[in-house]
Design an enzyme around this catalytic site. Structure first.
Site, PDB file in Angstrom:
ATOM      1  N   SER A 111      32.663  28.795  77.261  1.00  0.00           N
ATOM      2  CA  SER A 111      31.632  28.615  76.250  1.00  0.00           C
ATOM      3  C   SER A 111      31.650  29.764  75.248  1.00  0.00           C
ATOM      4  O   SER A 111      32.031  30.882  75.579  1.00  0.00           O
ATOM      5  CB  SER A 111      30.259  28.544  76.917  1.00  0.00           C
ATOM      6  N   GLN A 113      29.786  32.515  73.613  1.00  0.00           N
ATOM      7  CA  GLN A 113      28.670  33.232  74.221  1.00  0.00           C
ATOM      8  C   GLN A 113      28.487  34.614  73.610  1.00  0.00           C
ATOM      9  O   GLN A 113      29.337  35.083  72.856  1.00  0.00           O
ATOM     10  CB  GLN A 113      28.928  33.387  75.723  1.00  0.00           C
ATOM     11  N   HIS A 115      26.486  38.530  74.904  1.00  0.00           N
ATOM     12  CA  HIS A 115      25.767  39.202  75.982  1.00  0.00           C
ATOM     13  C   HIS A 115      24.718  40.130  75.382  1.00  0.00           C
ATOM     14  O   HIS A 115      25.008  40.855  74.436  1.00  0.00           O
ATOM     15  CB  HIS A 115      26.748  39.982  76.856  1.00  0.00           C
ATOM     16  N   LYS A 138      25.933  43.822  79.169  1.00  0.00           N
ATOM     17  CA  LYS A 138      27.242  43.456  79.706  1.00  0.00           C
ATOM     18  C   LYS A 138      28.325  43.607  78.641  1.00  0.00           C
ATOM     19  O   LYS A 138      28.932  42.627  78.225  1.00  0.00           O
ATOM     20  CB  LYS A 138      27.191  42.009  80.219  1.00  0.00           C
ATOM     21  N   GLU A 140      31.977  44.121  77.507  1.00  0.00           N
ATOM     22  CA  GLU A 140      33.167  43.762  78.276  1.00  0.00           C
ATOM     23  C   GLU A 140      34.440  44.031  77.501  1.00  0.00           C
ATOM     24  O   GLU A 140      34.421  44.211  76.281  1.00  0.00           O
ATOM     25  CB  GLU A 140      33.099  42.294  78.723  1.00  0.00           C
ATOM     26  N   HIS A 278      31.644  35.365  71.193  1.00  0.00           N
ATOM     27  CA  HIS A 278      33.056  35.292  71.593  1.00  0.00           C
ATOM     28  C   HIS A 278      33.266  34.134  72.556  1.00  0.00           C
ATOM     29  O   HIS A 278      32.312  33.641  73.169  1.00  0.00           O
ATOM     30  CB  HIS A 278      33.488  36.602  72.257  1.00  0.00           C
ATOM     31  N   ARG A 297      24.513  31.410  75.820  1.00  0.00           N
ATOM     32  CA  ARG A 297      25.577  30.514  75.379  1.00  0.00           C
ATOM     33  C   ARG A 297      25.288  29.892  74.019  1.00  0.00           C
ATOM     34  O   ARG A 297      24.144  29.672  73.656  1.00  0.00           O
ATOM     35  CB  ARG A 297      25.803  29.417  76.419  1.00  0.00           C
ATOM     36  N   LYS A 303      26.332  23.573  79.675  1.00  0.00           N
ATOM     37  CA  LYS A 303      25.204  24.340  80.210  1.00  0.00           C
ATOM     38  C   LYS A 303      24.128  24.598  79.160  1.00  0.00           C
ATOM     39  O   LYS A 303      24.292  24.320  77.995  1.00  0.00           O
ATOM     40  CB  LYS A 303      25.708  25.675  80.770  1.00  0.00           C
TER      41      LYS A 303
HETATM   42 ZN    ZN Z   1      31.706  37.347  77.645  1.00  0.00          ZN
END
Ligand code: ZN
Length: 424
Positions: A111, A113, A115, A138, A140, A278, A297, A303
């Site tokens: 998806s 998304q 964070h 989060k 990443e 992303h 998302r 979802k």
């Molecule tokens: Zn991610």
């Protein structure tokens, strides 16, 4: 148990790790995640199942366990032996590993998304604890193991102008009137103007009715299929066709046109800051992040999509993301350092017969062997390792790796800039 604990304060500890079978993962032995998992824990692979993510860390949704000691999680073991984290980490993050290391095998797009940052994560967790399961941010970073494609960040203003001109279906979906209105309202300030346009188009796109999206998509797909007979489609247009097959009628297919399509070669890396949109599209990668699972998302998903939160949290920063190549630490190791405190990742490719030393750091590390075999030694431990082996190295442990084949491994640790700054 007591002597075990003492030995492990300086030696390596082998881990038994978890997998996630999300339906975007590659299937059976086609998935590196499945192959690593089989070798890591001796588990049988289901050849029909999706194997998406291999998790190495202490997160409750996919905890690692200490090999050879039944049912002792890495998290409990660290809580019993907090010294293995080193003082800097304990002072800053408490008795837990601040990062989570993963391997991803992406068969079809994840998806779109973003964070949340720390403040928003805390707020969301309080408000909807069953959707936002922890209160942490989060950030990443992904390092490509194979050719790897992703959508990352919004396109530049120049590219946005081109998209609006060449993809009339988008303008139609968000209604010409309001898009043009924004163009005039913000005209006196160049930067604000463009961001305003992007924000307005993205927000409206995410908010319009499903039927409007369906109609725009079917017009777009029909047009592209027709035009593909007389001209070569751009790579973005080809991507749109591919995504629509994976996620029919999904707003994310249109949103993808507003994001950068990034292609990584093995060894290239990409980091994703809080509040940046992303989506990973295809390929296999190492991923490291702060220990959290908070996702908001935006599409390409069956979802829950939290449009309001998503549209208000994004930074709407535009332009291509930075592709990380890593900084050489020695002949065999490159270090990828994102602008986040929780982690950094080393990529190590050893030639046959070679050896390398990872100097002791004042924080913990997690090692994973991606291919090949060899030996890993500290002052108090020696382990034969091969593909799938995952090892925890306590703070202060100097680790020597040698190989009689070719060996590829990754090390995740707390960002050493943070560790070393705290020492001075
Ligand atoms: Zn991610």
């Amino acid at each position: 148990m007591e002597s075990n604990g003492r030995k492990h304060e300086t030696g390596l500890v082998k881990l038994k790790c978890s997998v996630q079978n999300y339906d975007w993962g590659r299937i059976g032995y086609d998935s590196r995640v499945a192959r690593l998992f089989e070798r890591n824990c001796g588990c049988q692979i289901d050849e029909k199942k999706h194997y998406a993510e291999f998790w190495m860390g202490t997160h409750v949704s996919g905890p690692s366990f200490i090999q050879g000691i039944d049912d002792l999680s890495l998290k409990s073991w660290i809580q019993q032996n907090p010294k293995v984290l080193g003082d800097v980490v304990v002072d800053k993050w408490g008795h837990d590993l601040p990062f989570l290391l993963k391997v991803l095998s992406v068969g079809r797009s994840l998806s779109i998304q973003a964070h949340p940052d720390k403040e928003l994560a805390g707020f969301l967790h309080k408000l909807q604890p069953n959707v936002y399961k922890d209160a942490n941010h989060k950030p990443e970073m992904a390092l490509a193991l194979t050719e790897f494609e992703a959508l990352c960040g919004f396109i530049s203003s120049e590219e946005l102008d081109v998209v609006l001109e060449t993809v009339p279906e988008i303008k139609e979906a968000v209604s010409n009137a309001s898009a043009d209105q924004n163009l005039t309202v913000d005209k006196h300030n160049g930067e604000v103007k463009e961001e305003g346009v992007l924000r307005s188009i993205f927000t409206q796109l995410m908010s319009v009715d499903r039927e409007v999206i369906s109609k725009a998509l079917s017009q777009l797909i029909n047009r592209l299929n027709r035009e593909s007979e007389t001209r070569q489609l751009t790579s973005k247009e080809q991507l749109v066709l591919k995504l629509e097959k994976q996620y029919p009628n999904d707003v994310g297919v249109l949103a993808a046109l507003l994001l950068n399509h990034v292609k990584l070669e093995p060894g290239d890396g990409l980091y994703i800051a809080a509040n940046e949109p992303h989506a990973y599209l295809i390929g296999e990668c190492i991923e490291c992040m702060a220990a959290s699972d908070n996702v908001v998302r935006a599409g390409l998903t069956p979802k829950y999509i939290d449009v309001k939160t998503l549209c208000s949290m994004l930074t709407y920063k535009q332009g291509l993301p930075e592709v990380l190549k890593g900084t050489p630490i020695n002949q065999y190791v490159r270090r990828y350092t994102p602008p986040f405190e929780e982690f950094e990742v080393d990529r190590c490719v050893l030639d046959q017969g070679a050896s390398v030393v990872f100097p002791g750091l004042p924080g913990p590390s997690v090692f994973v062997i991606i291919s090949g075999e060899g030996t890993m030694q500290t002052s108090s431990s020696e382990d034969r390792v091969s593909e799938g082996a995952t090892l925890f190295a306590p703070a202060g442990a100097e680790v020597r790796v040698s190989t009689d084949s070719e060996l590829q491994l990754y090390r995740a640790g707390v960002n050493s800039k943070v560790l070393l700054n705290s020492l001075t």
